[in-house]
Design an enzyme around this catalytic site. Structure first.
Site, short mmCIF file in Angstrom:
data_model
loop_
_atom_site.label_atom_id
_atom_site.label_comp_id
_atom_site.label_asym_id
_atom_site.label_seq_id
_atom_site.Cartn_x
_atom_site.Cartn_y
_atom_site.Cartn_z
N ASP A 99 -7.36 -3.65 -0.71
CA ASP A 99 -6.07 -3.53 -0.24
C ASP A 99 -6.01 -3.12 1.22
O ASP A 99 -6.56 -2.11 1.40
CB ASP A 99 -5.13 -2.46 -1.20
N ASP B 100 -0.65 -5.56 2.52
CA ASP B 100 0.56 -4.79 2.31
C ASP B 100 1.58 -4.84 3.45
O ASP B 100 1.18 -4.69 4.60
CB ASP B 100 0.04 -3.32 2.12
N GLU C 43 1.48 -9.47 1.31
CA GLU C 43 2.71 -9.15 0.40
C GLU C 43 3.78 -9.47 1.63
O GLU C 43 4.11 -8.64 2.29
CB GLU C 43 2.51 -7.86 0.23
N HIS D 109 1.43 -3.40 -9.25
CA HIS D 109 1.42 -1.74 -9.10
C HIS D 109 2.83 -1.33 -8.74
O HIS D 109 3.28 -0.19 -8.87
CB HIS D 109 0.38 -1.25 -8.28
N ASP D 110 3.60 -2.40 -8.15
CA ASP D 110 5.15 -2.30 -7.81
C ASP D 110 5.98 -2.56 -8.74
O ASP D 110 7.31 -2.45 -8.51
CB ASP D 110 5.29 -2.54 -6.29
#
Length: 561
Positions: free
Chosen positions: A102, A204, A261, A336-337
């Site tokens: 990430d 991210d 993302e 995860h979100d």
């Protein structure tokens, strides 16, 4: 990772996202670690996984669970050591499993040495690594609202009238991408990881790098007198210059896999992001992942009244747009979100069954693109239910609760909203067995276990031939089957429209081969007319085919040829 000859070498990958903090605790501190991933590589391999995306494991004070990085080139001690990471990399490669990290380059932690240096004095060169503003009247530079609530500006201690900028939490100061020296530091770090042997990155908040440099006030959109920062700090003109340079200086040199993302990318710009010469290999599409809320970031603003027809429309429109951009799709149900998909897309709690979990899995897994599995998704894990806001860990959940009550929601209503959408839903510990702490740890975990988990664990599901876990394994075997692999990885997509409203149907076609995918997302039997007769995958024990009519039982999914 050595360079690869095929530009789209990832077209046959199956990616599994590990949230390390909640995957497996091996040293009994209640927090998952790298050795926990190492210990379950065989499990992932059996699932058909060929690549692992690891959520942040860098050194961090964990204000935003690792998305606030204090050192890009150090492993946080709670996860282990760099030696542990190197062992994971080696043992994963031995099983032909690649590793992607990430990458968080919009901001750092306020504990990062760069930011700590920047605070020493206005003349410190590291101050230009971040965004600082000093106002003549001492007030905040503008009325932009942080994604996590409150102003994007926090005053520097000891320097009245001087503020630093943060799109997210105050402990996550944004990097100043206008500074070429900062950019080169970032590129150097990225290439260090790629030299180490990782296959690429999930990146991210990448559409936030560019801000409008007028720093102007805009009309307020809430009772706090503030306006959402995304209006001035997401997908802004000039972002392309940063993304082009980033790609050229790093990813292109290694043919790295990159997944952006990328919230808010207009359909007309998809080609620039994921086309043949796009910035990234693929980006996540959140149009259907956030179908149940009015605002992806400010979900306290309420839910939408969506139905399966709308889900279907959104799903296929997304695929069409990506195809027209000559791009590649990152197909995902959970991360995860996001809340657990079984709790999100199946509205009636009594229908959140293994059959429903398998139907949803079939719906997305065989679409063009790369399927992502989030840990526990393959078990049919569900959302939790917390009784008080003090039981939540997620900073976003706590802020959304505060904003909801400020906007007039009752505490009960606000808690219901947070329970449904909280990022903590996906972060509860992995359920390996039926023990008190789910086989995740021998001690109390950092976050409470889910409270709807009877029979939903690896140990139980491995023994059940018709479990959600074993169904995911079947999908993995089918996707890698030499007879069908190319159809799934490179075949075209054709939506089947003359089906009942609650049935999602499509074909994958390559030459003379074609596969029909039928998914009933309702609690009643549905009849579909088709000529396909040969069943290659069935989510339930039986399938009734009468002539050219297929009878799908409630939440039944099949693949036919």
């Amino acid at each position: 990772m050595e360079k690869k000859g095929n530009k789209h070498w990832w077209d046959q990958e199956v990616i599994y996202q590990v949230y390390p903090r909640s995957f497996q605790d091996t040293n009994n501190d209640g927090i998952g670690d790298l050795r926990g991933i190492i210990n379950h590589l065989a499990y992932l391999q059996k699932l058909g996984v060929t690549m692992i995306w690891i959520s942040p494991i860098y050194k961090s004070p964990m204000v935003d669970m690792g998305y606030d990085i204090a050192d890009y080139q150090a492993i946080d001690p709670q996860f282990g050591t760099m030696k542990d990471f190197d062992e994971l990399l080696e043992k994963a490669h031995a099983r032909k499993i690649k590793i992607i990290m990430d990458l968080v380059i919009n901001h750092t932690s306020d504990q990062h040495d760069w930011f700590q240096q920047a605070l020493i004095s206005p003349d410190n060169p590291y101050r230009k690594y971040y965004i600082f503003k000093t106002t003549k009247d001492g007030k905040r530079p503008n009325n932009w609202r942080s994604i996590f609530g409150g102003s994007v500006w926090t005053e520097v201690k000891g320097e009245p009238g001087t503020y630093y900028f943060h799109t997210f939490a105050a402990q996550q100061p944004d990097l100043n991408w206008e500074n070429p020296t900062l950019r080169q530091e970032i590129y150097k770090m990225i290439n260090w990881w790629l030299e180490k042997g990782i296959a690429g990155f999930r990146i991210d908040a990448i559409t936030h790098l560019k801000k409008d440099l007028d720093w102007a006030n805009i009309p307020a959109d809430g009772i706090d007198g503030l306006a959402a920062v995304v209006k001035k700090g997401q997908n802004r003109p000039g972002l392309n210059l940063f993304l082009d340079e980033l790609k050229h200086e790093t990813f292109d040199k290694y043919q790295a896999l990159t997944i952006g993302e990328a919230y808010g990318v207009p359909e007309k710009d998809l080609g620039r992001f994921i086309g043949p010469t796009g910035y990234f290999s693929m980006i996540f599409d959140f149009s259907y992942m956030n179908i149940e809320v009015k605002s992806a970031d400010e979900w306290y603003r309420g839910k939408t009244d969506w139905d399966i027809s709308e889900l279907k429309k959104t799903l296929f429109e997304s695929q069409k747009a990506i195809s027209q951009a000559q791009g590649w799709s990152a197909n995902v149900l959970e991360n995860h979100d996001q809340p657990r998909v079984l709790s999100k897309l199946i509205k009636n709690p009594t229908e959140r069954t293994p059959d429903a979990a398998k139907a949803l899995a079939t719906m997305y897994y065989f679409l063009p693109g790369t399927p992502f599995i989030y840990q526990g998704q393959e078990l049919g894990m569900k959302n939790f239910k917390r009784q008080s806001i003090i039981e939540f860990n997620d900073v976003s959940s706590i802020n959304n609760y505060k904003m909801a009550t400020a906007e007039g929601y009752s505490p009960t209503e606000a808690l219901e909203i947070v329970n449904a959408k909280s990022r903590d839903n996906a972060r509860t510990p992995m359920q390996w067995n039926a023990e008190e702490f789910g086989g995740f740890s021998k001690v109390k975990p950092w976050l409470e276990m889910g409270n709807d988990r009877t029979g939903i664990n690896v140990s139980a599901e491995e023994k059940q031939a018709d479990s959600v876990l074993n169904y995911y394994r079947k999908m993995g075997r089918l996707r890698s089957d030499s007879v069908w692999q190319q159809v799934f990885s490179t075949g075209s997509l054709a939506e089947i429209k003359n089906v009942p409203a609650n049935v999602i149907a499509y074909k994958r076609l390559l030459g003379k081969k074609q596969i029909l995918i039928l998914v009933n997302l309702s609690n009643s039997k549905q009849i579909v007319s088709c000529s396909a007769q040969n069943v290659i995958l069935n989510s339930q024990p039986q399938l009734v085919i009468d002539g050219h009519q297929v009878s799908l039982q409630p939440y039944q999914a099949v693949l036919l040829t």
